[in-house]
Each structure stands twice: as structure tokens, then as C-alpha cells.
Design a protein around this motif. Structure first.
Motif, PDB file in Angstrom:
ATOM      1  N   THR A  98       0.842  -1.189   0.000  1.00 10.44           N
ATOM      2  CA  THR A  98       0.000   0.000   0.000  1.00 10.44           C
ATOM      3  C   THR A  98       0.881   1.244   0.000  1.00 10.44           C
ATOM      4  O   THR A  98       1.662   1.428   0.938  1.00 10.44           O
ATOM      5  CB  THR A  98      -0.894   0.025   1.251  1.00 10.44           C
ATOM      6  OG1 THR A  98      -1.681  -1.159   1.319  1.00 10.44           O
ATOM      7  CG2 THR A  98      -1.804   1.247   1.234  1.00 10.44           C
TER       8      THR A  98
ATOM      9  N   ASN B  22      -3.192   7.282   1.843  1.00  5.97           N
ATOM     10  CA  ASN B  22      -3.402   6.074   1.045  1.00  5.97           C
ATOM     11  C   ASN B  22      -4.839   5.898   0.559  1.00  5.97           C
ATOM     12  O   ASN B  22      -5.094   5.067  -0.297  1.00  5.97           O
ATOM     13  CB  ASN B  22      -2.921   4.837   1.803  1.00  5.97           C
ATOM     14  CG  ASN B  22      -3.588   4.678   3.159  1.00  5.97           C
ATOM     15  OD1 ASN B  22      -4.794   4.865   3.285  1.00  5.97           O
ATOM     16  ND2 ASN B  22      -2.805   4.318   4.169  1.00  5.97           N
TER      17      ASN B  22
ATOM     18  N   CYS C 280      -8.026   3.767  -2.710  1.00  9.11           N
ATOM     19  CA  CYS C 280      -7.506   2.891  -1.652  1.00  9.11           C
ATOM     20  C   CYS C 280      -6.512   1.838  -2.159  1.00  9.11           C
ATOM     21  O   CYS C 280      -5.329   1.939  -1.886  1.00  9.11           O
ATOM     22  CB  CYS C 280      -8.616   2.242  -0.841  1.00  9.11           C
ATOM     23  SG  CYS C 280      -9.517   3.438   0.177  1.00  9.11           S
TER      24      CYS C 280
ATOM     25  N   TRP D 121      -5.844  -1.147  -1.050  1.00  7.74           N
ATOM     26  CA  TRP D 121      -5.155  -1.498   0.184  1.00  7.74           C
ATOM     27  C   TRP D 121      -4.698  -2.957   0.224  1.00  7.74           C
ATOM     28  O   TRP D 121      -5.348  -3.868  -0.298  1.00  7.74           O
ATOM     29  CB  TRP D 121      -6.067  -1.254   1.374  1.00  7.74           C
ATOM     30  CG  TRP D 121      -6.209   0.193   1.737  1.00  7.74           C
ATOM     31  CD1 TRP D 121      -5.534   1.247   1.208  1.00  7.74           C
ATOM     32  CD2 TRP D 121      -7.115   0.728   2.708  1.00  7.74           C
ATOM     33  NE1 TRP D 121      -5.948   2.418   1.800  1.00  7.74           N
ATOM     34  CE2 TRP D 121      -6.909   2.137   2.721  1.00  7.74           C
ATOM     35  CE3 TRP D 121      -8.065   0.175   3.562  1.00  7.74           C
ATOM     36  CZ2 TRP D 121      -7.639   2.971   3.577  1.00  7.74           C
ATOM     37  CZ3 TRP D 121      -8.783   1.015   4.406  1.00  7.74           C
ATOM     38  CH2 TRP D 121      -8.561   2.394   4.413  1.00  7.74           C
TER      39      TRP D 121
END
Length: 521
Positions: free
Chosen positions: A211, A218, A254, A256
Motif C-alpha cells: 500500500t 493512502n 484505496c 489497500w
């Protein structure tokens, strides 16, 4: 004679009550103090269930030890965080050896005549050091026969464990050869501004995903990146390649916690993008698949992002309320293996506990679960609930007869820490009752100086060693997190050690070795 001192610690800016007000162990001998577990707690308070069904952390105070004929009794005051001390009640823990503790037991009465410092024998002190102390290299045995190029060394450690290592030998002279033992020593940070890292060897190259974690934050990340290098050492300088973008499959941001796994013979990437807008409360577990023979660095060789859904096609959630899912990992096994992920309810202002869930993977379709998801772990100790109720970032590690699952807990920051779940390889990993939880962190900010909030670990093999990738902060107050890597040591008790420094792995005085040579080498 050694004395054991049990105590709590003072609350400080980077040591809140949920961490400070736990039972700490310190050995006293020869005028010296040795704080076990790097000065962190050994026994943490269990959480209580709040009126809103979220876990509420508790804290411990005034620990007292009593040696009884058949066991040890530790009594301690327990109370909910934020409540006055007079609301506390005393509970007890029992132990045969001061290593494993059973409790707390609320039933009264308990012996209140205990003390916070007791005498223990040398064998008990050694056992406490082996379990809760630092493990260090203490000796090296060098092979004394066979071709020089094949001779290695056995490194021995303070807990009785050992491991084999290769030696880079110099040219022999006068019947003797010297060489340096080969170790894996990677400076931190290994890669700056990257969190939730994962490294995989694939098709002769090393792949890295993580990430992005600097600058704009982020949530606003516009792309999913991957990089590749011929060696581990080449990854920090390798360029990033985009394999997914905002707008793909309705993604708003994102990207992630990406992870690379081979599932059903194909390379897949699991990650959690935000759907619609770039916001944490919109993330959902997704998957992409590399086409057979494809290039992992080429977006055109990956399938479009697709959500991971239940067997009947519904989103991952505990009930009918809206929820988020993230940090999905893959546990290989029979029948397609299992997914483990973090999940929480987020609806109408209510934010539930982030918990770990598990379900089997459909072997014919990696976007679907094959059975009903089951709740695997909810944060239950105070260290898991610091600043927020979150357990996340699971990743498996297999030993001979145990399946370990590392996970991260607490709020991202200096109090972020790593825990262990463990199950026998003979048990069903999809059954939550197969798993046990270690009651204290395996890795936290006290573990390695200069690495704050270490967590979100993944594992890989490199040069014959088990390695871990993790993120941590250089400064407790900085925003960015950074990737680090280091060797995982296997202790004498069979458990993985996550915090061994290069100096402990092999002391500088032990790194250069010699061996005698007879005849041609």
C-alpha cells in the motif's frame, strides 16, 4: 538466587493504559534488572463486552504473587479503562511454572497476602528467560570435513535452538581457511513509504506489492502498483508498474493491502479497493487473476478486478447491515484452501469491531467462497484494543505440525502490534475452535528499537530462510509507514521469533570462522 518482580508501568505519551497497565515481569539478580519481553507486558487484561456489543478494554493494577504448595497464584485488580480505581475488583491467575497462566478467575476468595517480588530458583529463571527474554547467538560449530566449498556452520542460540548457515570461504593458506558466515541483514527501512508489504518469488523473479503510504494519504491512491527484480536486493530501486486504476470496476481509490498468491494453479492478487468514492468505509475484498503465461507487470495480462463474494453471491458481511472487508489472505489446503480477512459493520454512524473471518475457497472460482464465513477472532486483550477495536492483516506461516496465523491489532500508529493464532495441521482450519490465541504480542514497538508499530506481516522463503516483510514507522509521530524485511528464527519451543536483530542472529564476534584443510580442498 534470582527474584521475580511483577508490576505495571507508568502511563506515558506512547504507552497508554491499555499497554502500561498490564502485568510486567522483571528478573532481579546480582544488582541487575532484566525486563522480560523487552519491558512490555506478559499478562494483559481481557476485554469486557460493552452495552453496544463492542469490546471494551480493561486494565490491570497491583499484581501480587503467592507460591502455593502446587502452583503459583497471581492476584490483580481489574477495571474498565476510564473508570475510577475504586470500581476495580480482584481476580486471579494460576500457573504451574510462571510461564503459562490460567485465568482470570472471578470467583472469590483469593489469597490477598501475596507480594510483588518473590524468590525463584535458577531453573525457573532460565525458563522465564527462554520464553520471554531475547534469544541470541552464543556459539558457532564449523564443519571440519568434506570439500571446503560444501562446509557450513551451525549457529547455536541461548534458548537451545540452532540453525545451519553457509560460509563464504577465502582461499586456503597453510592448511587453514577462513570465511564469513552468510546472514541476511537488511537495513530498515527496506522500502520507504510502503505499508502492508508482500514479496513473492514467481517465475524466477521477485515481485513486490504494498500500500503506498506517503504524501496525499493512502485513501487517495489512484493505482495498484507492482514491481519486480531479479534479486531481493533489487526491489527497492525497481520501478513501479500499474496493474489497476481508479475507474476500473467502479473503484474510487484505496487499493489497500495487496497480496500475491497461487490459487488453483494461477497467480492471483487479493486487495481491498474502495468502491465508488475514495473512502475507508467503502473498501471491499477484490481479486484479479493473471492469464496463463502472462506478465505480472502488464495490466493487460490481468483480469478485471472482481469482488470476492459468498457462495450465494452476496457481499462479505456478518449480517444484513452494511460492512467493509479488507486484508484478505489465502491459506493453502485441501479442497481449495481458505480465505481469511478482516471485516466490520459500518452503518448509520455505528462502527463495529474489526474481526477476522474465515471461509473455504471455491476451487473452481476464486471469486467465491465455498462455505459459510465464520468469525475466527475478535480482539480480546487490552493490547489489541488500543485506540480502536481492530484486528486485521492476517497471514499464514506453516511449521512441521502447526499452522500459525500472524495478524495485526490496534490502531495504525505506535501502538500497532502483531499477534499469533495457532492451530494443529491435523485440525480443520475452517473451524474457529481449532485455533488458540497467544495472549501477548509477538511483535510491538518495544521489540526492536527504532521500529514503531510493527505489523501487517507476510512471509516468504529466501536463500533457505523463512523471511518476513512488515511495515513500521521510524518515528512514532510520523504519518508514513515503511517496509522492512528480516529473517524469522525458529525457537527451541518450535515457535517463530519475529524480532531477532542481525546482531542477535549472529554476533559480530562469531561471524568469521576458520577450518583446517588436509590435502586438496
Amino acid at each position: 538466587m534470582t527474584r521475580l518482580h511483577v508490576h505495571t508501568r507508568e502511563i506515558e505519551p506512547h504507552r497508554p493504559a491499555t499497554i502500561a497497565r498490564a502485568v510486567h515481569f522483571t528478573l532481579l539478580r546480582d544488582g541487575r534488572e532484566e525486563q522480560l519481553r523487552n519491558g512490555a507486558g506478559v499478562i494483559y487484561a481481557p476485554a469486557a463486552v460493552g452495552s453496544d456489543w463492542r469490546m471494551q478494554p480493561q486494565v490491570l493494577d497491583d499484581p501480587r504473587l503467592t507460591r502455593r504448595p502446587k502452583d503459583w497464584l497471581l492476584t490483580v485488580a481489574i477495571s474498565r479503562t476510564g473508570e475510577p480505581e475504586e470500581t476495580s475488583r480482584r481476580v486471579g491467575y494460576r500457573s504451574q511454572d510462571l510461564l503459562e497462566w490460567d485465568g482470570p478467575h472471578p470467583a472469590a476468595p483469593f489469597d490477598e497476602s501475596g507480594t510483588n517480588t518473590v524468590d525463584i530458583d535458577d531453573a525457573t529463571a532460565a525458563a522465564l528467560e527462554a520464553k520471554f527474554g531475547r534469544i541470541r547467538s552464543v556459539a558457532v560449530d564449523v564443519d571440519d570435513s568434506g570439500p571446503l566449498s560444501e562446509r557450513g556452520a551451525t549457529i547455536r542460540y541461548s534458548d537451545g535452538s540452532s540453525r545451519r548457515a553457509k560460509v563464504d570461504w577465502d582461499a586456503p593458506a597453510l592448511g587453514r581457511a577462513s570465511g564469513a558466515i552468510r546472514i541476511q541483514d537488511h537495513a530498515f527501512p527496506f522500502i520507504a513509504d510502503r505499508a502492508d508489504p508482500h514479496i513473492l518469488e514467481y517465475d524466477g523473479r521477485w515481485l513486490f506489492v504494498a500500500t503506498p503510504d506517503a504524501g496525499r494519504g493512502n485513501e487517495q491512491t489512484p493505482e495498484l502498483f507492482i514491481r519486480a527484480a531479479d534479486t531481493i536486493e533489487g526491489l527497492p530501486a525497481a520501478p513501479d508498474h500499474t496493474i489497476a486504476r481508479v475507474g476500473d470496476a467502479g473503484i474510487g481509490g484505496c487499493f489497500w493491502a495487496p497480496e500475491l498468491h497461487t490459487i488453483a494453479g494461477e497467480l492471483r492478487i487479493l486487495f481491498a479497493p474502495s468502491i465508488g468514492t475514495a473512502s475507508w468505509d467503502g473498501v471491499q475484498c477484490h481479486i484479479m487473476t493473471l492469464r496463463p503465461g502472462g506478465n505480472p507487470l502488464d495490466q493487460g495480462d490481468w483480469s478485471a478486478p472482481a469482488p470476492v463474494l459468498t457462495a450465494d453471491g452476496h457481499p462479505l458481511r456478518a449480517d444484513e447491515r452494511y460492512g467493509i472487508s479488507l486484508d484478505m489472505t489465502y491459506v493453502p489446503g485441501d479442497g481449495g484452501g481458505h480465505y481469511v480477512w478482516s471485516q466490520r459493520v459500518v452503518q448509520d454512524g455505528y462502527i463495529g469491531d474489526a474481526e477476522l473471518w474465515i471461509a473455504g475457497v471455491d476451487p473452481t472460482d476464486a471469486t467465491r467462497l465455498r462455505d459459510e464465513p465464520r468469525r475466527l477472532h475478535t480482539g480480546r486483550y487490552s493490547w489489541e484494543l488500543t485506540d480502536t477495536n481492530v484486528v486485521e492483516g492476517p497471514f499464514p506461516l506453516l511449521s512441521d505440525d502447526r499452522l500459525h496465523l500472524a495478524y495485526a491489532a490496534a490502531a495504525v500508529g505506535p501502538h500497532y502490534a502483531t499477534g499469533w493464532l495457532s492451530a494443529s495441521t491435523s485440525d480443520d482450519p475452517g473451524d474457529p475452535s481449532s485455533w488458540s490465541v497467544q495472549p501477548f504480542p509477538a511483535l510491538d514497538s518495544a521489540s526492536v528499537p527504532g521500529q514503531w508499530g510493527p505489523g501487517h506481516i507476510s512471509f516468504f522463503r529466501h536463500a533457505g530462510d523463512t523471511m518476513m516483510a512488515f511495515h513500521a514507522k521510524i518515528d512514532p509521530d510520523e504519518t508514513a509507514r515503511h517496509t522492512g524485511i528480516r529473517r524469522v528464527h525458529w525457537a527451541h519451543n518450535g515457535l517463530p521469533v519475529l524480532d531477532m536483530t542481525p546482531e542477535e542472529d549472529l554476533h559480530p564476534d562469531l561471524r568469521v570462522v576458520t577450518t583446517l584443510i588436509e590435502g586438496p580442498s
